[in-house]
Scaffold this motif. Structure first.
Motif, PDB file in Angstrom:
ATOM      1  N   LEU A  51       0.828  -1.196   0.000  1.00  4.20           N
ATOM      2  CA  LEU A  51       0.000   0.000   0.000  1.00  4.20           C
ATOM      3  C   LEU A  51       0.868   1.254   0.000  1.00  4.20           C
ATOM      4  O   LEU A  51       0.565   2.224  -0.713  1.00  4.20           O
ATOM      5  CB  LEU A  51      -0.940  -0.022   1.226  1.00  4.20           C
ATOM      6  N   PHE A  52       1.948   1.241   0.749  1.00  8.60           N
ATOM      7  CA  PHE A  52       2.858   2.384   0.795  1.00  8.60           C
ATOM      8  C   PHE A  52       3.490   2.625  -0.585  1.00  8.60           C
ATOM      9  O   PHE A  52       3.572   3.760  -1.055  1.00  8.60           O
ATOM     10  CB  PHE A  52       3.952   2.154   1.842  1.00  8.60           C
ATOM     11  N   LEU A  53       3.945   1.573  -1.262  1.00  3.76           N
ATOM     12  CA  LEU A  53       4.534   1.714  -2.600  1.00  3.76           C
ATOM     13  C   LEU A  53       3.507   2.206  -3.619  1.00  3.76           C
ATOM     14  O   LEU A  53       3.817   3.000  -4.498  1.00  3.76           O
ATOM     15  CB  LEU A  53       5.132   0.378  -3.055  1.00  3.76           C
ATOM     16  N   LEU A  54       2.292   1.728  -3.507  1.00  4.25           N
ATOM     17  CA  LEU A  54       1.222   2.150  -4.406  1.00  4.25           C
ATOM     18  C   LEU A  54       0.925   3.637  -4.239  1.00  4.25           C
ATOM     19  O   LEU A  54       0.803   4.375  -5.226  1.00  4.25           O
ATOM     20  CB  LEU A  54      -0.039   1.309  -4.163  1.00  4.25           C
ATOM     21  N   ILE A  55       0.841   4.092  -3.000  1.00  5.31           N
ATOM     22  CA  ILE A  55       0.579   5.516  -2.727  1.00  5.31           C
ATOM     23  C   ILE A  55       1.760   6.366  -3.206  1.00  5.31           C
ATOM     24  O   ILE A  55       1.568   7.430  -3.821  1.00  5.31           O
ATOM     25  CB  ILE A  55       0.285   5.734  -1.227  1.00  5.31           C
ATOM     26  N   ALA A  56       2.979   5.919  -2.973  1.00  6.25           N
ATOM     27  CA  ALA A  56       4.166   6.660  -3.417  1.00  6.25           C
ATOM     28  C   ALA A  56       4.192   6.765  -4.941  1.00  6.25           C
ATOM     29  O   ALA A  56       4.513   7.821  -5.502  1.00  6.25           O
ATOM     30  CB  ALA A  56       5.427   5.986  -2.901  1.00  6.25           C
ATOM     31  N   MET A  57       3.841   5.678  -5.628  1.00  5.61           N
ATOM     32  CA  MET A  57       3.828   5.683  -7.086  1.00  5.61           C
ATOM     33  C   MET A  57       2.764   6.646  -7.616  1.00  5.61           C
ATOM     34  O   MET A  57       2.997   7.389  -8.567  1.00  5.61           O
ATOM     35  CB  MET A  57       3.565   4.276  -7.617  1.00  5.61           C
TER      36      MET A  57
END
Length: 117
Positions: free
Chosen positions: A3-9
């Motif tokens: 979820l963190f990587l998705l939001i950062a992307m």
């Protein structure tokens, strides 16, 4: 973690999109006028080798600007045709002068000599 990587992307893609689009502000990517031919071929004299070597055509978005390239190639083609015609004219005049000199019976006589000796 996913979820963190998705939001950062999503944040990175949004930031890049806003930077490219500019959000209505044209200061990010201002319109630039197209390059112009800075030092064209000389008009007042024949084009020489140094003129062609010094020529730098402006580059457009997808290569060289066709109008500038067409102008330069047209000028060079006209100059070459003119020079070829002049060379042919001089060669014809030289061939005529050589034919006249060969057909002359007094080719090896010095001026003032009589033909009876």
């Amino acid at each position: 973690m996913f979820l963190f990587l998705l939001i950062a992307m999503v944040i990175v893609v949004a930031a890049v999109t806003l930077a490219v689009v500019g959000g209505g502000d044209s200061t990010v990517l201002p319109d630039v006028p197209p390059e112009q031919l800075v030092d064209p071929l000389p008009v007042s004299r024949p084009v020489g080798r140094a003129d062609v070597e010094a020529l730098r055509l402006p580059v457009g978005a997808r290569g060289y600007r066709m109008a500038d390239v067409d102008e330069v190639l047209g000028r060079l083609g006209a100059e070459l045709a003119e020079r070829d015609a002049r060379i042919a004219e001089l060669e014809a005049a030289l061939a005529g002068a050589q034919a006249t000199a060969v057909s002359s019976p007094d080719l090896f006589k010095k001026p003032g000599e009589e033909s009876g000796r």
